[in-house]
Design a protein around this motif. Sequence first.
Motif, PDB file in Angstrom:
ATOM      1  N   GLU A  83      10.973 127.060 134.900  1.00 28.63           N
ATOM      2  CA  GLU A  83      12.021 126.093 134.569  1.00 28.63           C
ATOM      3  C   GLU A  83      13.194 126.757 133.851  1.00 28.63           C
ATOM      4  OE1 GLU A  83      12.137 122.999 135.573  1.00 28.63           O
ATOM      5  OE2 GLU A  83      10.131 122.980 136.466  1.00 28.63           O
ATOM      6  N   GLU A  84      12.915 127.735 133.011  1.00 24.38           N
ATOM      7  CA  GLU A  84      14.003 128.440 132.325  1.00 24.38           C
ATOM      8  C   GLU A  84      14.904 129.147 133.335  1.00 24.38           C
ATOM      9  OE1 GLU A  84      14.718 132.104 129.156  1.00 24.38           O
ATOM     10  OE2 GLU A  84      12.693 131.273 129.413  1.00 24.38           O
ATOM     11  N   ASN A  85      14.288 129.790 134.326  1.00 26.27           N
ATOM     12  CA  ASN A  85      15.085 130.448 135.359  1.00 26.27           C
ATOM     13  C   ASN A  85      15.838 129.451 136.225  1.00 26.27           C
ATOM     14  OD1 ASN A  85      14.742 133.620 135.772  1.00 26.27           O
ATOM     15  ND2 ASN A  85      12.875 132.807 134.823  1.00 26.27           N
ATOM     16  N   LEU A  86      15.299 128.252 136.393  1.00 28.00           N
ATOM     17  CA  LEU A  86      16.011 127.221 137.132  1.00 28.00           C
ATOM     18  C   LEU A  86      17.302 126.845 136.409  1.00 28.00           C
ATOM     19  CD1 LEU A  86      15.866 125.361 139.626  1.00 28.00           C
ATOM     20  CD2 LEU A  86      14.717 123.679 138.173  1.00 28.00           C
ATOM     21  N   ASP A  87      17.222 126.692 135.099  1.00 32.10           N
ATOM     22  CA  ASP A  87      18.431 126.383 134.324  1.00 32.10           C
ATOM     23  C   ASP A  87      19.424 127.547 134.356  1.00 32.10           C
ATOM     24  OD1 ASP A  87      17.663 123.790 133.539  1.00 32.10           O
ATOM     25  OD2 ASP A  87      16.465 124.586 131.882  1.00 32.10           O
ATOM     26  N   VAL A 100      27.092 122.222 141.645  1.00 28.13           N
ATOM     27  CA  VAL A 100      25.705 122.076 141.193  1.00 28.13           C
ATOM     28  C   VAL A 100      25.430 120.598 140.990  1.00 28.13           C
ATOM     29  CG1 VAL A 100      24.056 122.531 139.343  1.00 28.13           C
ATOM     30  CG2 VAL A 100      25.626 124.345 140.077  1.00 28.13           C
ATOM     31  N   SER A 101      24.461 120.070 141.736  1.00 28.40           N
ATOM     32  CA  SER A 101      24.075 118.667 141.562  1.00 28.40           C
ATOM     33  C   SER A 101      22.556 118.576 141.529  1.00 28.40           C
ATOM     34  CB  SER A 101      24.639 117.800 142.697  1.00 28.40           C
ATOM     35  OG  SER A 101      24.186 118.238 143.956  1.00 28.40           O
ATOM     36  N   TRP A 102      22.046 117.924 140.491  1.00 30.45           N
ATOM     37  CA  TRP A 102      20.607 117.756 140.332  1.00 30.45           C
ATOM     38  C   TRP A 102      20.158 116.554 141.150  1.00 30.45           C
ATOM     39  CZ3 TRP A 102      17.693 121.374 137.916  1.00 30.45           C
ATOM     40  CH2 TRP A 102      18.377 122.308 137.135  1.00 30.45           C
ATOM     41  N   VAL A 103      19.079 116.726 141.896  1.00 30.61           N
ATOM     42  CA  VAL A 103      18.607 115.677 142.801  1.00 30.61           C
ATOM     43  C   VAL A 103      17.105 115.506 142.635  1.00 30.61           C
ATOM     44  CG1 VAL A 103      20.424 116.090 144.509  1.00 30.61           C
ATOM     45  CG2 VAL A 103      18.239 117.327 144.694  1.00 30.61           C
ATOM     46  N   LYS A 104      16.606 114.366 143.083  1.00 28.95           N
ATOM     47  CA  LYS A 104      15.165 114.131 143.145  1.00 28.95           C
ATOM     48  C   LYS A 104      14.693 114.407 144.569  1.00 28.95           C
ATOM     49  CE  LYS A 104      14.746 110.833 139.354  1.00 28.95           C
ATOM     50  NZ  LYS A 104      14.257 109.482 138.931  1.00 28.95           N
ATOM     51  N   ARG A 105      13.666 115.218 144.678  1.00 25.01           N
ATOM     52  CA  ARG A 105      13.095 115.570 145.969  1.00 25.01           C
ATOM     53  C   ARG A 105      11.608 115.212 145.968  1.00 25.01           C
ATOM     54  NH1 ARG A 105      17.529 115.872 148.465  1.00 25.01           N
ATOM     55  NH2 ARG A 105      18.357 117.844 149.273  1.00 25.01           N
ATOM     56  N   PRO A 106      11.119 114.550 147.013  1.00 27.39           N
ATOM     57  CA  PRO A 106       9.681 114.297 147.086  1.00 27.39           C
ATOM     58  C   PRO A 106       8.884 115.591 147.020  1.00 27.39           C
ATOM     59  CG  PRO A 106      10.839 113.038 148.768  1.00 27.39           C
ATOM     60  CD  PRO A 106      11.843 113.983 148.163  1.00 27.39           C
ATOM     61  N   TYR A 107       7.817 115.580 146.233  1.00 29.62           N
ATOM     62  CA  TYR A 107       6.855 116.687 146.131  1.00 29.62           C
ATOM     63  C   TYR A 107       7.410 117.906 145.403  1.00 29.62           C
ATOM     64  CZ  TYR A 107       5.187 113.655 149.789  1.00 29.62           C
ATOM     65  OH  TYR A 107       4.828 112.535 150.505  1.00 29.62           O
ATOM     66  N   GLN A 108       8.598 117.797 144.801  1.00 28.99           N
ATOM     67  CA  GLN A 108       9.169 118.898 144.030  1.00 28.99           C
ATOM     68  C   GLN A 108       9.495 118.442 142.618  1.00 28.99           C
ATOM     69  OE1 GLN A 108      11.544 120.575 147.946  1.00 28.99           O
ATOM     70  NE2 GLN A 108      12.595 120.758 145.965  1.00 28.99           N
ATOM     71  N   GLY A 109       9.516 119.399 141.694  1.00 21.86           N
ATOM     72  CA  GLY A 109       9.988 119.132 140.350  1.00 21.86           C
ATOM     73  C   GLY A 109      11.506 119.129 140.321  1.00 21.86           C
ATOM     74  N   ARG A 110      12.070 119.460 139.164  1.00 26.75           N
ATOM     75  CA  ARG A 110      13.532 119.474 139.049  1.00 26.75           C
ATOM     76  C   ARG A 110      14.137 120.373 140.117  1.00 26.75           C
ATOM     77  NH1 ARG A 110      16.351 121.155 134.287  1.00 26.75           N
ATOM     78  NH2 ARG A 110      14.879 122.886 134.215  1.00 26.75           N
ATOM     79  N   THR A 111      15.179 119.873 140.759  1.00 27.42           N
ATOM     80  CA  THR A 111      15.791 120.568 141.888  1.00 27.42           C
ATOM     81  C   THR A 111      17.297 120.403 141.825  1.00 27.42           C
ATOM     82  OG1 THR A 111      13.861 120.101 143.293  1.00 27.42           O
ATOM     83  CG2 THR A 111      15.911 120.691 144.412  1.00 27.42           C
ATOM     84  N   PHE A 112      18.036 121.484 142.088  1.00 28.35           N
ATOM     85  CA  PHE A 112      19.485 121.311 142.200  1.00 28.35           C
ATOM     86  C   PHE A 112      19.978 121.844 143.535  1.00 28.35           C
ATOM     87  CE2 PHE A 112      19.502 125.597 140.284  1.00 28.35           C
ATOM     88  CZ  PHE A 112      20.506 126.245 141.002  1.00 28.35           C
ATOM     89  N   LEU A 113      21.067 121.236 143.999  1.00 25.20           N
ATOM     90  CA  LEU A 113      21.731 121.639 145.226  1.00 25.20           C
ATOM     91  C   LEU A 113      22.991 122.422 144.882  1.00 25.20           C
ATOM     92  CD1 LEU A 113      21.590 118.319 147.312  1.00 25.20           C
ATOM     93  CD2 LEU A 113      19.849 120.101 147.078  1.00 25.20           C
ATOM     94  N   THR A 114      23.310 123.398 145.722  1.00 26.34           N
ATOM     95  CA  THR A 114      24.539 124.154 145.561  1.00 26.34           C
ATOM     96  C   THR A 114      24.905 124.758 146.913  1.00 26.34           C
ATOM     97  OG1 THR A 114      25.653 125.873 144.246  1.00 26.34           O
ATOM     98  CG2 THR A 114      23.355 126.282 144.851  1.00 26.34           C
TER      99      THR A 114
END
Length: 326
Positions: A83-87, A100-114
């Motif tokens: 998670e630290e590397n995700l941030d 950078v936009s944070w989204v909810k994805r089925p079956y995944q934790g925190r996820t961002f699109l870019t």
Amino acid sequence: MPVPTPNLYPAFNTVRLSHVEFGVRDLARSRAFYVDTLGLQVTDEDANTIYLRALEERGHHSIILRKSDRAEAKELGFKVYDEENLDRAAAFFAGKDLPVSWVKRPYQGRTFLTRDPQGIPLEFYAKMDRLPPIHQQYSLYKGVKPLRIDHFNCFSPNVDEAVAFWNEIGFRVTEYTEDAESGRLWAAWTHRKGGVHDLAFTNGTGPRLHHTAFWVPTPLNIIDLLDLMSTTGWLANIERGPGRHGISNAFFLYIRDPDGHRIEIYCSDYQTVDPDLEPIRWDLKDPQRQTLWGAPAPRSWFEEGSVFAGAALKESDLKATPIVAP
């Protein structure tokens, strides 16, 4: 040499490529291709979406098929270390003035699109739902017996620029094709997980997805798939191969799904774990570059690919011509 010095300490740690979503026009037909013919395993499905994994994969999915009016590729997914590397990854892309936009994805934790600077849509996450292992459930081994997703290859209008950006975030070049006349990169293979590549770039109108590859146990599985496809209505979907690449040394077959998305079936490349491994150079005009046995690729392989959703296309500014099959 046109390849940048590897960045061994990037701003964030990407573990590997993870998954891709395809927009498909006939979900049942796509299911017949990916599940009944290739042998990928369904992990969830409804009237509009099918999630698939290969036999060695513990993550919930590596391919998503979503019913769409348009055949296109969505985001290329990458897994980061934690998670630290995700941030850190989100901060890196934002610092480059990339969306950078944070989204909810089925079956995944925190996820961002870019997107990368050339417009390839990307998705980064640290956690995906884990499923029980099935790699020893040999009754499930069907089709080409796909074991794991191996890499993406993308058309790029400027391979030098693409490699420079991905090198900055720690993707190391293993092999590359140089246009001797201009001294520029025509193609490059970059990795994170210790194979020849997680992400490759090929000169051409882009960004577009050239292919997604799956690793299989042996070259004989590829022969079995050819027999199966040629006798079950998929003959026209065989595009190129089988053969052995000069680059990567891998045994390969290229096929097209019902919407034209290109899939490579792939095995037998080599390990690239050492951080000081020197990249291998190939000349664009070397007849063994594409295929060790000297057979050139068809024109479709250099010109056709999957468009990325929302990406503006740009023509390549390098006009060097590879060897093309007559």
